[in-house]
Design an enzyme around this catalytic site. Sequence first.
Site, PDB file in Angstrom:
ATOM      1  N   GLY A  84      -4.187   0.727 -27.183  1.00 62.98           N
ATOM      2  CA  GLY A  84      -4.243   1.782 -25.335  1.00 62.98           C
ATOM      3  C   GLY A  84      -4.794   2.842 -25.086  1.00 62.98           C
ATOM      4  O   GLY A  84      -4.868   3.365 -24.405  1.00 62.98           O
ATOM      5  N   GLU A  95       6.848 -21.918 -50.034  1.00 65.05           N
ATOM      6  CA  GLU A  95       7.421 -21.094 -49.184  1.00 65.05           C
ATOM      7  C   GLU A  95       8.440 -20.749 -50.600  1.00 65.05           C
ATOM      8  O   GLU A  95       8.612 -18.828 -50.461  1.00 65.05           O
ATOM      9  CB  GLU A  95       7.615 -21.456 -48.048  1.00 65.05           C
ATOM     10  CG  GLU A  95       6.351 -21.912 -47.335  1.00 65.05           C
ATOM     11  CD  GLU A  95       5.522 -20.975 -47.199  1.00 65.05           C
ATOM     12  OE1 GLU A  95       5.670 -18.973 -46.904  1.00 65.05           O
ATOM     13  OE2 GLU A  95       3.956 -21.080 -47.030  1.00 65.05           O
TER      14      GLU A  95
HETATM   15  P1  ADP Z   1      -8.057  -0.187 -26.650  1.00 64.64           P
HETATM   16  O1  ADP Z   1      -8.756  -0.021 -25.675  1.00 64.64           O
HETATM   17  O2  ADP Z   1      -7.077  -0.124 -27.804  1.00 64.64           O
HETATM   18  O3  ADP Z   1      -8.937  -1.534 -27.230  1.00 64.64           O
HETATM   19  P2  ADP Z   1      -5.612  -1.103 -24.542  1.00 64.64           P
HETATM   20  O4  ADP Z   1      -5.650  -0.310 -23.681  1.00 64.64           O
HETATM   21  O5  ADP Z   1      -6.773  -2.636 -23.459  1.00 64.64           O
HETATM   22  O6  ADP Z   1      -6.335  -1.558 -25.817  1.00 64.64           O
HETATM   23  O7  ADP Z   1      -4.801  -2.008 -23.997  1.00 64.64           O
HETATM   24  C1  ADP Z   1      -5.025  -3.475 -24.194  1.00 64.64           C
HETATM   25  C2  ADP Z   1      -3.543  -3.603 -23.539  1.00 64.64           C
HETATM   26  O8  ADP Z   1      -2.364  -3.286 -24.596  1.00 64.64           O
HETATM   27  C3  ADP Z   1      -2.757  -2.384 -22.775  1.00 64.64           C
HETATM   28  O9  ADP Z   1      -3.566  -3.215 -20.953  1.00 64.64           O
HETATM   29  C4  ADP Z   1      -1.674  -2.539 -22.822  1.00 64.64           C
HETATM   30  O10 ADP Z   1      -0.989  -3.876 -21.679  1.00 64.64           O
HETATM   31  C5  ADP Z   1      -1.242  -3.167 -23.847  1.00 64.64           C
HETATM   32  N1  ADP Z   1      -1.181  -1.858 -25.063  1.00 64.64           N
HETATM   33  C6  ADP Z   1      -1.637  -0.946 -25.540  1.00 64.64           C
HETATM   34  N2  ADP Z   1      -0.775  -0.369 -26.539  1.00 64.64           N
HETATM   35  C7  ADP Z   1      -0.020  -0.023 -25.668  1.00 64.64           C
HETATM   36  C8  ADP Z   1       0.430   1.627 -25.024  1.00 64.64           C
HETATM   37  N3  ADP Z   1       1.423   2.328 -26.225  1.00 64.64           N
HETATM   38  N4  ADP Z   1       1.646   1.213 -23.932  1.00 64.64           N
HETATM   39  C9  ADP Z   1       1.603  -0.112 -23.771  1.00 64.64           C
HETATM   40  N5  ADP Z   1       1.175  -1.011 -23.481  1.00 64.64           N
HETATM   41  C10 ADP Z   1      -0.113  -0.890 -24.434  1.00 64.64           C
HETATM   42 ZN    ZN Z   2       1.903 -18.565 -49.822  1.00 65.58          ZN
END
Ligand code: ADP
Ligand code: ZN
Length: 620
Positions: free
Chosen positions: A211, A430
């Site tokens: 995020g 498994e």
């Molecule tokens: P990063 O930039 O760290 O790679 P992003 O901000 O692009 O990650 O996250 C991708 C998506 O994951 C976001 O658009 C959101 O939908 C979801 N996401 C990631 N972390 C969160 C969070 N803490 N709360 C809500 N959604 C999140």
């Molecule tokens: Zn295994």
Amino acid sequence: MKVEKKSPKKPLVFYYLIAMAVLMLLNALVFPALLSTPITDVSYDEFLTMVGNQQINEVAIETDQIAFTTIDLEGNTQVYRTGKMDDDGLVDRLYASGVKFASAIPTQESPIITFLMSWVFPILFFVVIGQLMGKMMSKRMGGNAMQFGKSNAKVYIESTTGKTFADVAGQDEAKEALTEIVDFLHNPKKYASIGATLPKGALLVGPPGTGKTLLAKAVAGEAKVPFFSISGSEFVEMFVGMGAAKVRDLFKQAAEKAPCIVFIDEIDTIGKKRDNGSGIGGNDEREQTLNQLLSEMDGFDGTKGVVILAATNRPESLDKALLRPGRFDRRIPVELPDLAGRIAVLKVHSVDVKMDSDIDFDTIGRATSGASGAELANIINEAALRAVRLGRQSVSQMDLEESVEVVIAGYQRKGAMINEREKRIIAYHEIGHALVSARLKDASPVHKITIIPRTSGALGYTMQIDEEERVLMSKDDMLSQIITLTGGRAAEEIVFNSITTGASNDIEKATKTARAMITRYGMSEQFGMIALETVTNPYLSADSSLMCSAEMAAKVDAEVQSMIHGAHDKARESLLEDRALMDVLAEYLLDKETITGVEFMEILNREDAKKLLAPQETLV
Ligand code: ADP
Ligand code: ZN
């Protein structure tokens, strides 16, 4: 998780044909009507009558026709045309009626108009079409196709990103660290009047999908300022010097729009440590770009309200110059979510999704330990897609559980052909994991066992869920993990007296865990609390390097070997004791293909009870 929508693209020929059709239509119908005065053809008789009535204004006798005009009561000129006849007295009669003789009356479009119509317009038309197509092509080719030497910094201006801190679940520390920046952007003057300058840049550090981008957008959204975003990789261009030019453009635009946020994703692609011995030509382009970035950051006025946020998951690889005061001197960790965080992310993303009322987010949160925010968002989306596929109106717990496996273990491989014998082996494998684990006191309880193969290559899957979130793992916990991992292979050996490739993933995991116990956690008697390995990147745990002598390394290998051997022996012993139980469970799993932890424990307890009763029965 990003959903990209692409409209199907029509071939360029399609547009070309449309253009041609339009042009032809214009030429045939519209232009002539617009550009030339209408001409009326009349018979020679009518002509003579009009001469007799003295209606004619001008006349031109040409080689093959007679053209003449009249002027009606409102003063409009009307052009007529008639055929030429052998008529000797005509000229005298015309004189008599008082017409003017003209050398020519244009009965066709004027030559200028003809020229325009047949040459200039089509050429103009095609030039315009050509340019439009060129633009379309270069858009498709990523925007760089035909523009040499001109930087086209791909900067998105989103006056409002629409995101706020409420959209970011968990990450409370990061949010707290960023609120000051929000306040600063709200009111740069307040800070300037005291003489305080806020950091120009902050570095968001954490694994992918946690995020970071979302947080940066939320800062812009909270402060209601424009958001410029660009990825580090976009700076590295095909032409030398372009990267630096882009940096310049970016900062120029940002300065015009201040206060604003500039977000540079994957800053490590340009901000890598500059190593001097990189050889011929090396990374000149990247270095130039980095230098430009550094000088821009030093150059701009910190009180104006341009804040640069950058994201990376390899902070250790960044050039130290980037981290100096006045540059990215604030580091904001953005970690993988813990249980509470995961549940929060699941809930945030469920807001717009229709869910059954009895959804148990807690179970899903527990089953997704180690998942990033992006993966959790994806789990909700996959569950919604599954609900639609099955023609339901809302998402059920089943959908969520299934989608956990989809996201974590890959898609269910529908109709994959696995023969009976292989299926048996997988079932015993498994059950081996689950049964070994059930007999260990430190292992996490089994939540689900399945022998439905996944596209990720996993043939079966035993899901274990901790009862509570764990921050610390004891040595016994880790040993239990290794023993459980060896249980699959041990079951294959006992039942089929042969081994398969099915255990490769288990072997890898067991080895990694054992190594970490010895080299990083000081959990072996032989070495004790000595760090034999350092983790060079805490976010990509694969990046670690040995920090001991070669002899020591060899001893570590031997220790890993003996640790795994020991675990394997324990698993075998345990399974041999439960040999009969293993058959019962494996048959059940083969029949059902997927069984829950509850079903598993029921059978286990039932059979155990039988076993306890058995000796007494024989006594009677
Ligand atoms: P990063 O930039 O760290 O790679 P992003 O901000 O692009 O990650 O996250 C991708 C998506 O994951 C976001 O658009 C959101 O939908 C979801 N996401 C990631 N972390 C969160 C969070 N803490 N709360 C809500 N959604 C999140
Ligand atoms: Zn295994």
